[in-house]
Design an enzyme around this catalytic site. Structure first.
Site, PDB file in Angstrom:
ATOM      1  CD  GLU A  69      -5.125  -2.927  -6.556  1.00  0.00           C
ATOM      2  OE1 GLU A  69      -6.140  -3.111  -5.857  1.00  0.00           O
ATOM      3  OE2 GLU A  69      -4.153  -3.707  -6.563  1.00  0.00           O
ATOM      4  CE  LYS A 100      -3.997  -2.136   0.288  1.00  0.00           C
ATOM      5  NZ  LYS A 100      -5.117  -1.954  -0.642  1.00  0.00           N
ATOM      6  CG  ASP A 159     -15.343  -6.525  -5.188  1.00  0.00           C
ATOM      7  OD1 ASP A 159     -14.397  -6.451  -4.391  1.00  0.00           O
ATOM      8  OD2 ASP A 159     -16.529  -6.688  -4.825  1.00  0.00           O
ATOM      9  CG  ASP A 161      -3.980  -0.778  -3.854  1.00  0.00           C
ATOM     10  OD1 ASP A 161      -4.483   0.246  -4.366  1.00  0.00           O
ATOM     11  OD2 ASP A 161      -4.664  -1.681  -3.311  1.00  0.00           O
ATOM     12  CG  HIS A 211     -10.653  -6.181  -4.516  1.00  0.00           C
ATOM     13  ND1 HIS A 211     -11.883  -6.043  -3.890  1.00  0.00           N
ATOM     14  CD2 HIS A 211      -9.730  -5.727  -3.640  1.00  0.00           C
ATOM     15  CE1 HIS A 211     -11.700  -5.512  -2.687  1.00  0.00           C
ATOM     16  NE2 HIS A 211     -10.412  -5.316  -2.510  1.00  0.00           N
ATOM     17  CD  GLU A 232      -9.995  -2.254  -4.333  1.00  0.00           C
ATOM     18  OE1 GLU A 232     -10.340  -1.993  -3.171  1.00  0.00           O
ATOM     19  OE2 GLU A 232      -8.880  -2.699  -4.618  1.00  0.00           O
TER      20      GLU A 232
END
Length: 438
Positions: free
Chosen positions: A276, A222, A328, A250, A355, A305
């Site tokens: 992402e 992240k 998703d 992401d 996701h 997602e």
């Protein structure tokens, strides 16, 4: 079909929340304190059979999804399973095109999350009635029957029914070998569990070491809150996993378009496969600009997602705005709409990397990606499914990971039946867990 003459007589929905924010599980640049939660649906038939479905949320607002599910329940109760699946496209439209409720969508946001929860339960019921795990129900379904479950409205300029049928028919070749391969080897996964934004460097190192020892080779980090922090953490992870393992980053929608390009360019030396959700999930042209700018660096863009529906995915694909499609199980309108996206992605030659994580998303999406490989794409190139190691113990049929691969579920249904004891203790706000925290 005789075994499907079951009439749905009841639909219940509960607000179930897990206090994951206490330990920063799931924390990212945009969602700093998520409490992983679900609107949990159970449908019952007059023959005593049940179907289980859910939609994933991150805490506050779950009660709003519950209200939306209750509003949709009148369209479901009284229908027989046979009636639904004999015209599943029509039933999908019944839920998404109600003349009044459609106004608060249409096919997006809370009402679509609620639609997914209801339809996930219907698919679970169908798979259980056939005695098959959902992926097997899909894989063994006649291609024409499968196509009849999809609403092609608004996407025929990108994919027609005839083209979709052709994709499925062509993929019949070698299908049994792919089934056997998946049963033996499983579907490749990557882990997001090591590097949530709120984790300390010490915890990150420990989790990374454990994951490497367990056979993981693909890691997601992240990013997006602080550039210096991101440089340090990406450097740390790259050092730990070595030059040949895969790294993804992401940002969870944190940046403007220009900022995304500048920021990711600074992180390019760590060789991420993708960035992402670099910007607003609705900004198709923004993603296209980012994709074009990062292509020379060998970095792709992944998103989906929080992509509302098949129409948005159509435009992302038409605009070359993403290099990895992330479906998703609960954001889109359940299996029906995800089938449309899988088929469009194949036509546009863009790999699907779903996701997952949260509560139940791994359990659900494994079925869809198995179907994609066996019956649509027939390829594992640049493909992997996200795995997050949280909360699987609350499910009757939790995911099975072996050597960083999802092993195909064996139990009938869609794998999202929760243990009743877990539902009761985590129900919000009256469950025991929440009473203690008040």
């Amino acid at each position: 079909m005789s075994k499907m003459t079951k009439t749905i007589i009841k639909l219940t929905v509960r607000d179930v929340r897990f206090p994951t924010s206490l330990e920063q599980h799931g924390s990212d640049a945009m969602h700093t304190d998520p409490d992983y939660s679900v609107a949990y649906v159970v449908i019952e038939t007059d023959q005593g059979m049940q179907g289980y479905g859910l939609t994933f949320t991150v805490g506050r607002g779950t009660e709003i999804v519950v209200c939306a599910v209750e509003a949709l329940s009148a369209l479901v109760v009284g229908k027989s399973l046979e009636e639904i699946v004999s015209d599943f496209r029509g039933f999908y439209r019944l839920l998404t095109s109600d003349g009044q409720m459609r106004w608060i969508g249409p096919e997006k946001g809370v009402i679509q999350l609620a639609t997914a929860a209801v339809l996930n339960a219907v698919w679970d019921l169908w798979a259980r009635s056939e005695g098959k795990p959902l992926w097997k129900l899909l894989v063994e379904m006649d291609p024409r029957k499968l196509i009849s479950c999809i609403d092609f409205r608004y996407i025929t300029d990108a994919l027609t029914e005839e083209e979709a049928l052709d994709i499925l028919v062509k993929a019949q070749t070698g299908k049994q070998q792919r089934v056997d391969q998946m049963l033996k080897e499983g579907y490749p996964a990557y882990t997001t569990s090591c590097a949530w934004l709120g984790y300390s460097d010490q915890l990150l190192k420990q989790l990374c070491t454990d994951a490497l020892n367990d056979g993981w080779t693909k890691f997601k980090v992240k990013v997006g809150a602080d550039l210096k922090d991101d440089i340090r953490r990406c450097s740390l992870i790259r050092q730990m996993i070595g030059p040949h393992n895969t790294l993804m980053i992401d940002a969870n929608q944190r940046w403007d378009v220009g900022e995304a390009i500048t920021w990711v360019t600074r992180l390019a030396e760590y060789k991420p496969l993708w960035i992402e959700e670099p910007t607003s999930p609705d900004d198709i042209l923004g993603h296209a600009a980012i994709s074009k700018a990062l292509a020379p660096l060998g970095i792709g863009v992944a998103t989906g997602e929080q992509c509302h529906n098949r129409v948005m995915f159509k435009q992302f694909l038409q605009a070359s705005a993403l290099q990895f499609v992330q479906i998703d199980s609960c954001r889109l309108g359940s299996v029906n709409e995800n089938l449309a996206v899988l088929l469009m992605a194949h036509k546009f030659k863009v790999p699907v990397c779903p996701h997952a994580g949260g509560v139940g998303l791994c359990e659900l999406v494994q079925h869809l990606i198995l179907f994609d490989y066996i019956s649509v794409s027939a390829s594992l190139d640049n493909r992997m499914c996200e795995f997050v190691d949280h909360l699987h113990q609350h499910f009757r049929s939790p995911v099975v990971i072996q050597n960083a691969h999802y092993m195909p579920p064996k139990d009938p249904g869609y794998s999202c039946e929760m243990l009743e004891s877990s539902v009761q203790t985590h129900q919000y706000p009256q469950g025991q867990v929440w009473k203690k925290l008040q």
